[in-house]
Structures are given as structure tokens and as C-alpha cells.
Scaffold this active site. Structure first.
Site, short mmCIF file in Angstrom:
data_model
loop_
_atom_site.label_atom_id
_atom_site.label_comp_id
_atom_site.label_asym_id
_atom_site.label_seq_id
_atom_site.Cartn_x
_atom_site.Cartn_y
_atom_site.Cartn_z
N GLY A 36 16.59 -24.95 -6.35
CA GLY A 36 15.17 -24.55 -5.68
C GLY A 36 15.26 -23.15 -5.63
N LEU A 39 16.46 -21.97 -1.98
CA LEU A 39 17.80 -22.42 -1.66
C LEU A 39 18.68 -21.65 -2.64
CD1 LEU A 39 20.30 -24.50 -2.45
CD2 LEU A 39 19.60 -24.00 -0.24
N TYR A 92 14.09 -32.29 -10.64
CA TYR A 92 13.63 -31.62 -11.60
C TYR A 92 14.69 -31.62 -12.72
CZ TYR A 92 16.46 -27.33 -10.17
OH TYR A 92 17.08 -26.70 -9.95
N ALA A 236 14.83 -8.61 -18.28
CA ALA A 236 16.02 -7.45 -18.81
C ALA A 236 15.41 -6.15 -18.90
CB ALA A 236 15.73 -8.15 -20.34
N ALA A 263 17.48 -16.23 -12.06
CA ALA A 263 17.82 -14.75 -12.35
C ALA A 263 17.16 -14.10 -11.42
CB ALA A 263 17.42 -14.53 -13.66
N ASP A 265 15.88 -15.10 -8.66
CA ASP A 265 16.29 -15.70 -7.30
C ASP A 265 17.83 -14.79 -6.90
OD1 ASP A 265 14.37 -17.49 -7.50
OD2 ASP A 265 15.73 -19.26 -8.30
#
Length: 305
Positions: A36, A39, A92, A236, A263, A265
Site C-alpha cells: 500500500g 505502508l 490487490y 526516470a 518506485a 513510495d
């Protein structure tokens, strides 16, 4: 700022294909983990030595207990996680294409986290806990999963908190499917950016929501909303950092992506772990890029420690 930070959000069970298999197979073996956006950021902050406390709700089932034990093992405090009777966590599934880009399927309607602020008395208990922290971090998803009345209740608390208690840190993380309309999301984002000490939007998301013609346009608009410090992530391409000191472009670290899940997060975690401990804005962005470049070389949201 202190290493102590309260993180509001939802973590769900995560399913992903175990290995590449024949599409004609009658069954699809799956690995189960968890993830998540908030998280993920909490775990990566904890690994960087921060002291995040996760503010969410789970069920009273065995899988919810496993989630809490797993988060605590990672160094994320869970003593304020609300357990709701007769409930189970959301879930998910990640689909990853040949280029490493991911798409998601969700089973989260009426999840415990989406009902955390429904009851005014329970909400006030959570707000009392949040007032003991010097910093609160949340995302657009943290808000999008809430019913309108609960969302309004949380936002009003955050307005008071940002004025009288501590700093609000906001990651836009716009997911159109979670909102009733773009207008609804725009209204909420304007308010959150307006109270944000640090805003961590993603250009692709912000352009989709507001129609910005360029990254510079997005940064200018978010600054006009009232955000004090803005880190506009551009995948990127790197990021743009805006603060009272000016505007700087910070390039990313080039690497081959296996899976871009988390990425952004992980970038947020690296950035905040550095910035909240006094690093300058450029060094903090570089730390965010370093962490994200490692994470995208692995499958799944949480890579091996």
C-alpha cells in the site's frame, strides 16, 4: 524535525504471479505479500532509521494479525492500528508487463481502513493520537478511499493540525478510479497542497488531474496552492525541487526496471528520511533516487531488507 512520524493510509494483501506460466494453464500460482503506498513508504523509512507509526484499520482475522506482526518486524509501530470486528483487509493483484510497468486489480470496497473515520467518536480518538506526533504523512489514496463525510472530517482535523501542531506531508498519488470525479479530487488536492509543509506529487498524476502542460506549470500551480516545499517526481527523468531557496532539477539514477511498483513510495521514504534529519533538498532528492533505483530492480512493493 523528529524521527517520529504518523502515517495515515491503507495496506492491503498483495497477490502477484509466482512465475511466468503458460496462459493455457488451469491455475495461476500466486505469491502473497502486502503493500500500500503509505505502508511501503513507512517500511522504507523505518529501514532508514526513522520511527514511523502506521495509522490505519484492519480486521480481527488471522491475516490482519499477520500483517501487523510483519509491519512491526520491519520497525513500523502498530500500537494505534484499529481492529474492526467481522472484517478482513483489502486485497490487490499486480500484473507486470514485459517493460516492468504494472497495473492493478483491487478488492477493497468497505475495507476497514476506508471506515476508520466514519464514527465521530472513534475519529476523535485517532485525532488525539495524531496530535502527539510532530509530523503527519498521507497520500491522495489515503483520502480517496474514505467516504465524503469521513474525508471532510479528516481534512478539517488536518487544517487545525497544520496551523497549531505540526507539519503535514502530502503525496498526491492520484488514482482516478477512487474518486467520484476529477472536480472532487481537484478540490481535495488544492486544500491538501495548501497546508503541506512538503508536497511530493508525481507529474504524470498531476497532469492527468489538472491538465498541466509542463512540469514547470505543475510546480508553479502547486506553489500557488500554498505548498512550502515541492518535489515533483518525473519517473526516470528525475525530479524538480522547489523551495524558498529556488528551483532545481535533480536527475534520476539510470537502471533497468524489473518492476516499478513502489518506485514513488520508496523515493518519498528516501527523501523524507534525509530531509527530516536536516539534509539539504538536493541531497535528499539524491537519496530518494538512490533508494528508488534499488527498489525497481526487484519484483513487488517491498524488496528484501
Amino acid at each position: 524535525m523528529s524521527d517520529r512520524i504518523a502515517v495515515i493510509g491503507e495496506c492491503m494483501l498483495e497477490l502477484r504471479t509466482a512465475d511466468r506460466i503458460d496462459d493455457s494453464a488451469a491455475t495461476k500460482p500466486l505469491d502473497m505479500g502486502f503493500g500500500g503506498d503509505t505502508l511501503n513508504t513507512s517500511i522504507y523509512m523505518a529501514r532508514a532509521g526513522m520511527a514511523p507509526s502506521y495509522i490505519t484499520a484492519l480486521g480481527d482475522d488471522a491475516l490482519s494479525t499477520w500483517l501487523i506482526e510483519s509491519w512491526e518486524h520491519e520497525g513500523v509501530a502498530c500500537n494505534h492500528v484499529v481492529r474492526m470486528p467481522n472484517s478482513v483487509p483489502g486485497m490487490y493483484m499486480i500484473n507486470v508487463d514485459a517493460q516492468g510497468e504494472r497495473s492493478f486489480l483491487y478488492w477493497r470496497k468497505q475495507s476497514p481502513a476506508s471506515r476508520l473515520f466514519d464514527d465521530p467518536e472513534r475519529a476523535e480518538d485517532v485525532f488525539s493520537v495524531l496530535r502527539t506526533y510532530p509530523t503527519i504523512y498521507l497520500s491522495g489514496i489515503s483520502l480517496a478511499i474514505l467516504p465524503a463525510a469521513s474525508r471532510a472530517r479528516l481534512i478539517e482535523f488536518l487544517v487545525d493540525y497544520s496551523r497549531n501542531v505540526g507539519a503535514v506531508l502530502f503525496d498526491g498519488n492520484y488514482r482516478p478510479a477512487l474518486w467520484q470525479s476529477p472536480d472532487e479530487a481537484q478540490s481535495v488536492y488544492r486544500r491538501l497542497y495548501g497546508m503541506s509543509h512538503i508536497a511530493l506529487p508525481t507529474y504524470e498524476d498531476e497532469s492527468s488531474l489538472f491538465g498541466y502542460a509542463s512540469p514547470e506549470h505543475a510546480v508553479d500551480a502547486i506553489a500557488e496552492f500554498g505548498a512550502r516545499e515541492i518535489i515533483l517526481k518525473m519517473g526516470a527523468e528525475g525530479c524538480i525541487a522547489r523551495s524558498d531557496s529556488g528551483t532545481e532539477f535533480v536527475p534520476s539514477i539510470k537502471t533497468e526496471a524489473v518492476d516499478t511498483t513502489a518506485a514513488g513510495d520508496s523515493f518519498n521514504a528516501g527523501y523524507l528520511a534525509a530531509r527530516l534529519r536536516g539534509a539539504d533538498i538536493i541531497a535528499a532528492c539524491q537519496r530518494g533516487h538512490e533508494l528508488a533505483s534499488r527498489v525497481i530492480q526487484h519484483r513487488g512493493a517491498i524488496i528484501p531488507a
